[in-house]
Design a protein around this motif. Structure first.
Motif, PDB file in Angstrom:
ATOM      1  N   ASP A   1       1.723  14.461 -15.436  1.00 28.14           N
ATOM      2  CA  ASP A   1       2.940  14.299 -16.229  1.00 28.14           C
ATOM      3  C   ASP A   1       2.766  13.242 -17.323  1.00 28.14           C
ATOM      4  O   ASP A   1       3.393  13.321 -18.383  1.00 28.14           O
ATOM      5  N   ALA A   2       1.889  12.278 -17.068  1.00 33.11           N
ATOM      6  CA  ALA A   2       1.678  11.205 -18.043  1.00 33.11           C
ATOM      7  C   ALA A   2       0.804  11.646 -19.217  1.00 33.11           C
ATOM      8  O   ALA A   2       0.918  11.099 -20.322  1.00 33.11           O
ATOM      9  N   VAL A   3      -0.069  12.653 -19.007  1.00 32.80           N
ATOM     10  CA  VAL A   3      -1.060  12.994 -20.038  1.00 32.80           C
ATOM     11  C   VAL A   3      -0.841  14.349 -20.704  1.00 32.80           C
ATOM     12  O   VAL A   3      -1.400  14.604 -21.770  1.00 32.80           O
ATOM     13  N   LEU A   4      -0.044  15.222 -20.115  1.00 33.36           N
ATOM     14  CA  LEU A   4       0.065  16.590 -20.623  1.00 33.36           C
ATOM     15  C   LEU A   4       0.439  16.650 -22.104  1.00 33.36           C
ATOM     16  O   LEU A   4      -0.162  17.409 -22.878  1.00 33.36           O
ATOM     17  N   ASP A   5       1.413  15.867 -22.501  1.00 26.69           N
ATOM     18  CA  ASP A   5       1.869  15.941 -23.889  1.00 26.69           C
ATOM     19  C   ASP A   5       0.865  15.339 -24.869  1.00 26.69           C
ATOM     20  O   ASP A   5       0.993  15.542 -26.085  1.00 26.69           O
ATOM     21  N   VAL A   6      -0.124  14.622 -24.358  1.00 28.48           N
ATOM     22  CA  VAL A   6      -1.228  14.147 -25.190  1.00 28.48           C
ATOM     23  C   VAL A   6      -2.281  15.250 -25.335  1.00 28.48           C
ATOM     24  O   VAL A   6      -2.841  15.459 -26.418  1.00 28.48           O
ATOM     25  N   LEU A   7      -2.533  15.965 -24.249  1.00 32.16           N
ATOM     26  CA  LEU A   7      -3.592  16.975 -24.232  1.00 32.16           C
ATOM     27  C   LEU A   7      -3.237  18.235 -25.008  1.00 32.16           C
ATOM     28  O   LEU A   7      -4.078  18.804 -25.714  1.00 32.16           O
ATOM     29  N   ILE A   8      -2.014  18.690 -24.884  1.00 33.64           N
ATOM     30  CA  ILE A   8      -1.620  19.992 -25.437  1.00 33.64           C
ATOM     31  C   ILE A   8      -1.870  20.103 -26.947  1.00 33.64           C
ATOM     32  O   ILE A   8      -2.448  21.106 -27.404  1.00 33.64           O
TER      33      ILE A   8
END
Length: 336
Positions: free
Chosen positions: A183-190
């Protein structure tokens, strides 16, 4: 468990005769060969004149995908000169009803990996750089790479609860910690996934499926086979998707090897933008993240284990490269 490959006794007599005519020698015997992760027809053929031959292709029990890509691989062997220094010798093909085999140089006496040494991994980087430089001129002989299956995997995990579940189950001993990390990294990866296909980076001829089971070392130099997926794509794709295999099998990390590859390419005037490294790392991690935890495929019984083996290094490299917290350790997954 091994893949359900056909036996030599399944090969029609007509096809055997074609092999003998093409090689100008009768066949003494032949055995099926295991390698890769699917039911491809693969044989080592022993000729009466003392030569050995490797035959691969489609036949009894082959998947539809195997039949689809075989002509593509044959076309690469026939038409693309840049692969000659880094591939087995191609002797032609034979076919009859329900069978089609490519005849190739037998690499049985060449060095297999793993185990990896730093020297072998560095040599692989240099040989791949040379191949990529030479292949640029012939990139238009193959189809362009498709983004399908490689640029929306983290997005799929975010949007699809089943995909999310399969991924988190890989951490079942540390699931809560893994969920917090995700949840902490998904919006960075996408957003970084989509950068993989940008045109403002070096593109050229790529193998697209570099793993230890698809390579050997002949006289200290890299040899690649299984050219069925060869295409025109981002050059860093070949390297970025190779690193998790290397590290997963005990070889050097991406951080150690990528500078060597980039230095070799820079010597030929080929430079990579910063985003290219980030995007290929993110895409490699996402590719394995959406596959390793899914149910086994009966005809490819070892595939999930190999994907699990590569997922850990891909997640580590991505997190390190982007300055993100490291995910928890994957739970053990036994090879079937």
């Amino acid at each position: 468990m091994r893949e359900p490959k056909p036996y030599w006794r399944d090969v029609p007599l007509e096809l055997r005769k074609q092999v003998e005519e093409r090689m100008e020698s009768s066949i003494r015997t032949a055995t099926r060969v295991f390698g890769g992760y699917g039911p491809t027809a693969t044989f080592r053929i022993f000729l009466e004149d003392g030569r050995t031959l490797f035959a691969k292709g489609a036949g009894l029990g082959s998947l539809a995908e195997n039949w689809r890509v075989l002509p593509l691989e044959e076309a690469v062997y026939r038409e693309v000169q840049a692969i000659s220094p880094i591939s087995p010798r191609y002797y032609g093909s034979v076919s009859t009803q329900g069978w089609h085999l490519l005849l190739l140089e037998d690499l049985k006496n060449c060095k297999k990996v793993p185990s990896w040494t730093e020297a072998l991994a560095i040599q692989a980087m240099r040989d791949l750089a040379h191949f990529h430089v030479q292949g640029i001129a012939e990139a238009d002989k193959v189809e362009a790479m498709s983004a399908r299956g490689v640029t929306e995997n983290w997005l799929s995990i975010k949007q699809n609860s089943e995909e999310r579940h399969y991924f988190l189950e890989l951490f079942h001993e540390n699931r809560d910690e893994a969920e917090a990390w995700l949840d902490a990294v998904l919006d960075v990866l996408i957003p970084l996934e989509a950068d993989l296909m940008r045109q403002d980076q070096p593109w050229g001829l790529i193998h697209k499926d570099i793993r230890s089971d698809n390579l050997r070392f002949r006289d200290g130099r890299l040899v690649l086979f299984d050219w069925a997926l060869a295409c025109r794509g981002p050059l860093l794709f070949d390297i970025g998707f190779f690193f998790p295999s290397l590290e997963g099998e005990g070889g050097p990390t991406a951080e150690r090897l990528l500078p060597i590859f980039k230095k070799e390419m820079a010597a030929h005037g080929i430079e990579f933008p910063e985003y290219a490294e980030r995007s290929v790392a993110v895409c490699a991690a996402g590719f394995f993240a959406t596959r390793a935890g899914k149910p086994p495929i009966p005809q490819l019984p070892r595939l999930r284990y190999i994907q699990w083996l590569q997922l850990g290094p891909a997640l580590r490299w991505t997190s390190n490269l982007l300055g993100l917290p490291q995910p928890p350790q994957l739970s053990p997954l036994k090879e079937e």
